[in-house]
Enzyme design. Sequence first.
Site, PDB file in Angstrom:
ATOM      1  N   ASN A   1       0.861  -1.183   0.000  1.00 49.96           N
ATOM      2  CA  ASN A   1       0.000   0.000   0.000  1.00 49.96           C
ATOM      3  C   ASN A   1       0.898   1.235   0.000  1.00 49.96           C
ATOM      4  O   ASN A   1       1.517   1.562   1.004  1.00 49.96           O
ATOM      5  CB  ASN A   1      -0.903  -0.023   1.247  1.00 49.96           C
ATOM      6  CG  ASN A   1      -1.786   1.208   1.331  1.00 49.96           C
ATOM      7  OD1 ASN A   1      -1.804   2.033   0.421  1.00 49.96           O
ATOM      8  ND2 ASN A   1      -2.517   1.326   2.433  1.00 49.96           N
ATOM      9  N   PHE A   2       0.940   1.907  -1.148  1.00 45.21           N
ATOM     10  CA  PHE A   2       1.836   3.067  -1.271  1.00 45.21           C
ATOM     11  C   PHE A   2       1.329   4.273  -0.484  1.00 45.21           C
ATOM     12  O   PHE A   2       2.065   5.231  -0.280  1.00 45.21           O
ATOM     13  CB  PHE A   2       1.978   3.478  -2.748  1.00 45.21           C
ATOM     14  CG  PHE A   2       2.915   2.604  -3.564  1.00 45.21           C
ATOM     15  CD1 PHE A   2       3.509   1.474  -3.036  1.00 45.21           C
ATOM     16  CD2 PHE A   2       3.216   2.945  -4.885  1.00 45.21           C
ATOM     17  CE1 PHE A   2       4.375   0.689  -3.789  1.00 45.21           C
ATOM     18  CE2 PHE A   2       4.088   2.178  -5.647  1.00 45.21           C
ATOM     19  CZ  PHE A   2       4.657   1.050  -5.106  1.00 45.21           C
ATOM     20  N   LYS A   3       0.045   4.264  -0.126  1.00 42.74           N
ATOM     21  CA  LYS A   3      -0.557   5.443   0.526  1.00 42.74           C
ATOM     22  C   LYS A   3      -0.284   6.680  -0.357  1.00 42.74           C
ATOM     23  O   LYS A   3      -0.359   6.570  -1.579  1.00 42.74           O
ATOM     24  CB  LYS A   3      -0.046   5.588   1.955  1.00 42.74           C
ATOM     25  CG  LYS A   3      -0.228   4.272   2.738  1.00 42.74           C
ATOM     26  CD  LYS A   3       0.004   4.412   4.194  1.00 42.74           C
ATOM     27  CE  LYS A   3      -0.231   3.047   4.879  1.00 42.74           C
ATOM     28  NZ  LYS A   3      -0.200   3.135   6.335  1.00 42.74           N
TER      29      LYS A   3
ATOM     30  N   GLU B   1      -5.611  -4.541  10.736  1.00 42.96           N
ATOM     31  CA  GLU B   1      -4.549  -3.548  10.885  1.00 42.96           C
ATOM     32  C   GLU B   1      -4.828  -2.704  12.125  1.00 42.96           C
ATOM     33  O   GLU B   1      -5.571  -1.706  12.043  1.00 42.96           O
ATOM     34  CB  GLU B   1      -4.511  -2.625   9.662  1.00 42.96           C
ATOM     35  CG  GLU B   1      -4.295  -3.346   8.351  1.00 42.96           C
ATOM     36  CD  GLU B   1      -3.685  -2.437   7.292  1.00 42.96           C
ATOM     37  OE1 GLU B   1      -2.678  -2.846   6.713  1.00 42.96           O
ATOM     38  OE2 GLU B   1      -4.187  -1.322   7.069  1.00 42.96           O
TER      39      GLU B   1
ATOM     40  N   HIS C   1      -9.735   1.518   5.022  1.00 38.92           N
ATOM     41  CA  HIS C   1      -8.431   1.699   5.668  1.00 38.92           C
ATOM     42  C   HIS C   1      -8.571   2.669   6.844  1.00 38.92           C
ATOM     43  O   HIS C   1      -9.330   3.642   6.774  1.00 38.92           O
ATOM     44  CB  HIS C   1      -7.406   2.229   4.655  1.00 38.92           C
ATOM     45  CG  HIS C   1      -6.004   2.121   5.178  1.00 38.92           C
ATOM     46  ND1 HIS C   1      -5.485   3.044   6.051  1.00 38.92           N
ATOM     47  CD2 HIS C   1      -5.052   1.179   4.999  1.00 38.92           C
ATOM     48  CE1 HIS C   1      -4.257   2.671   6.374  1.00 38.92           C
ATOM     49  NE2 HIS C   1      -3.963   1.543   5.746  1.00 38.92           N
TER      50      HIS C   1
ATOM     51  N   GLU D   1      -6.768   4.992   7.818  1.00 45.00           N
ATOM     52  CA  GLU D   1      -6.494   6.397   7.515  1.00 45.00           C
ATOM     53  C   GLU D   1      -7.716   7.053   6.869  1.00 45.00           C
ATOM     54  O   GLU D   1      -7.972   8.241   7.082  1.00 45.00           O
ATOM     55  CB  GLU D   1      -5.229   6.496   6.645  1.00 45.00           C
ATOM     56  CG  GLU D   1      -3.985   6.233   7.498  1.00 45.00           C
ATOM     57  CD  GLU D   1      -2.829   5.546   6.802  1.00 45.00           C
ATOM     58  OE1 GLU D   1      -2.799   5.502   5.561  1.00 45.00           O
ATOM     59  OE2 GLU D   1      -1.953   5.019   7.532  1.00 45.00           O
TER      60      GLU D   1
ATOM     61  N   GLY E   1       2.414   2.414  10.812  1.00 42.55           N
ATOM     62  CA  GLY E   1       3.382   3.483  10.619  1.00 42.55           C
ATOM     63  C   GLY E   1       4.169   3.832  11.869  1.00 42.55           C
ATOM     64  O   GLY E   1       4.861   4.841  11.917  1.00 42.55           O
TER      65      GLY E   1
ATOM     66  N   SER F   1       3.212  -2.102  10.510  1.00 44.17           N
ATOM     67  CA  SER F   1       4.652  -2.209  10.745  1.00 44.17           C
ATOM     68  C   SER F   1       5.238  -3.568  10.369  1.00 44.17           C
ATOM     69  O   SER F   1       6.169  -4.055  11.015  1.00 44.17           O
ATOM     70  CB  SER F   1       4.997  -1.850  12.195  1.00 44.17           C
ATOM     71  OG  SER F   1       4.659  -0.497  12.455  1.00 44.17           O
TER      72      SER F   1
HETATM   73  P1  13P Z   1       2.748   0.407   7.819  1.00 42.86           P
HETATM   74  O1  13P Z   1       3.294  -0.859   7.217  1.00 42.86           O
HETATM   75  O2  13P Z   1       3.449   1.639   7.400  1.00 42.86           O
HETATM   76  O3  13P Z   1       2.588   0.273   9.301  1.00 42.86           O
HETATM   77  O4  13P Z   1       1.264   0.581   7.231  1.00 42.86           O
HETATM   78  C1  13P Z   1       0.378  -0.473   7.281  1.00 42.86           C
HETATM   79  C2  13P Z   1      -0.809  -0.129   6.496  1.00 42.86           C
HETATM   80  O5  13P Z   1      -1.553   0.769   6.829  1.00 42.86           O
HETATM   81  C3  13P Z   1      -1.058  -0.893   5.252  1.00 42.86           C
HETATM   82  O6  13P Z   1      -2.305  -0.604   4.726  1.00 42.86           O
END
Ligand code: 13P
Length: 231
Positions: A6-8, A155, A86, A88, A161, A191
């Site tokens: 997931n590049f976000k 998650e 998600h 976020e 993150g 993570s």
């Molecule tokens: P991280 O791997 O940066 O913790 O993010 C996880 C995530 O939100 C994947 O969708």
Amino acid sequence: MILAANFKMNHTRASTRAYLQRLNSIEKPAHIDLFVFPPFTALDSYESIATIGAQNAYCAESGSYTGEIGLAQLREFGIETLILGHSERRHIFGESQELIAQKFAFYKEQGFTIFYCIGETLEVKERGEDAIHIYLQKQLEGIDTSYDKLIIAYEPVWAIGTGKSATPEDIEKILAFLASHTDAPLLYGGSVKPANIAEILRIPRCAGALIGTASWDVESFIEMIQIAKEI
Ligand code: 13P
């Protein structure tokens, strides 16, 4: 097994193209399904060993929804895979369970593969296991958990993150709880990195990982694919 990047809000169209070119230079392990979720502006019809998906989409073909993309924009690139729910989107952008469930129903109707994310906040975690179960169950409200193209990603918000993954014991317990509600493949995210992916993938019922930060560098993603190959 599923490994998803997931590049976000990272990578451009140019760097996504370079990333996928490098990814294509490895041999895809037969038992691993790879997914990459670039930002909207980097979506394209790529030749790739990974399936390309979108990180979010609105529940309409097209229309007056400023700042959104919908089915027409995804179809242009043959995209049929989507992340929904998600944390976020839920916590930073205030998406309600009702909206997420509407999106789910719309894209299910279109036959999309849906990576559906759920996970508790730190405040809920500190209230104990029952509170976590109730919270996760609420995040499944309005979601057809028997949909055959559903993939659930657990998650925990506090692990995203932060560099601090949930423990294998905690993940195992939650995945067992989720498995009592759905037959969908269950992923862990939060993570995940080369240093911990092996122990995560060995957790009973864990079908793979949804990876943020550690997937943005293609060499790190490839390293995790190589580790997963041995599991
Ligand atoms: P991280 O791997 O940066 O913790 O993010 C996880 C995530 O939100 C994947 O969708």
